[in-house]
Design a protein around this motif. Structure first.
Motif, PDB file in Angstrom:
ATOM      1  N   ALA A   7       0.834  -1.202   0.000  1.00  0.00           N
ATOM      2  CA  ALA A   7       0.000   0.000   0.000  1.00  0.00           C
ATOM      3  C   ALA A   7       0.867   1.249   0.000  1.00  0.00           C
ATOM      4  O   ALA A   7       0.593   2.205  -0.715  1.00  0.00           O
ATOM      5  N   VAL A  12      -1.931   2.783  -2.725  1.00  0.00           N
ATOM      6  CA  VAL A  12      -3.284   2.238  -2.769  1.00  0.00           C
ATOM      7  C   VAL A  12      -3.497   1.366  -1.537  1.00  0.00           C
ATOM      8  O   VAL A  12      -2.782   0.405  -1.331  1.00  0.00           O
ATOM      9  N   ASP A  13      -4.501   1.732  -0.739  1.00  0.00           N
ATOM     10  CA  ASP A  13      -4.773   0.970   0.480  1.00  0.00           C
ATOM     11  C   ASP A  13      -5.620  -0.268   0.225  1.00  0.00           C
ATOM     12  O   ASP A  13      -5.686  -1.140   1.069  1.00  0.00           O
ATOM     13  N   ASP A  14      -6.259  -0.345  -0.925  1.00  0.00           N
ATOM     14  CA  ASP A  14      -7.173  -1.457  -1.182  1.00  0.00           C
ATOM     15  C   ASP A  14      -6.590  -2.464  -2.178  1.00  0.00           C
ATOM     16  O   ASP A  14      -7.304  -3.052  -2.972  1.00  0.00           O
ATOM     17  N   ASP A  15      -5.280  -2.659  -2.125  1.00  0.00           N
ATOM     18  CA  ASP A  15      -4.611  -3.622  -2.997  1.00  0.00           C
ATOM     19  C   ASP A  15      -4.101  -4.776  -2.130  1.00  0.00           C
ATOM     20  O   ASP A  15      -2.949  -4.778  -1.712  1.00  0.00           O
ATOM     21  N   PRO A  16      -4.979  -5.749  -1.853  1.00  0.00           N
ATOM     22  CA  PRO A  16      -4.596  -6.811  -0.917  1.00  0.00           C
ATOM     23  C   PRO A  16      -3.559  -7.762  -1.511  1.00  0.00           C
ATOM     24  O   PRO A  16      -3.429  -7.902  -2.724  1.00  0.00           O
ATOM     25  N   GLU A  18      -2.135 -11.361  -2.444  1.00  0.00           N
ATOM     26  CA  GLU A  18      -2.742 -12.588  -2.925  1.00  0.00           C
ATOM     27  C   GLU A  18      -1.681 -13.675  -2.959  1.00  0.00           C
ATOM     28  O   GLU A  18      -0.565 -13.452  -3.420  1.00  0.00           O
TER      29      GLU A  18
END
Length: 61
Positions: A7, A12-16, A18
């Motif tokens: 992040a 970007v805080d919503d890039d988890p 995987e």
């Protein structure tokens, strides 16, 4: 260990994260592991940075 979060790197805080599985040559894995240890990093952070740099380099061509 010094870790930069995904992040923080991308902003970007919503890039988890995987989980994935890839095959790499034993010698490549060993070299990444040595590099990571020598630079007080994880293999994950080294590979993530290398892939991001490759993507950026190729997008500028």
């Amino acid at each position: 260990m010094r870790e930069t979060s995904n992040a923080a790197k991308t902003g970007v805080d919503d890039d988890p994260w995987e989980v994935t599985s890839v095959k790499i040559r034993r010698s490549t894995k060993r070299a990444v592991k040595v590099y990571a240890v020598e630079h007080d990093r994880t293999m994950q952070s080294v590979l993530e940075e290398a892939l991001q740099r490759l993507i950026i380099e190729n997008s500028m061509k």
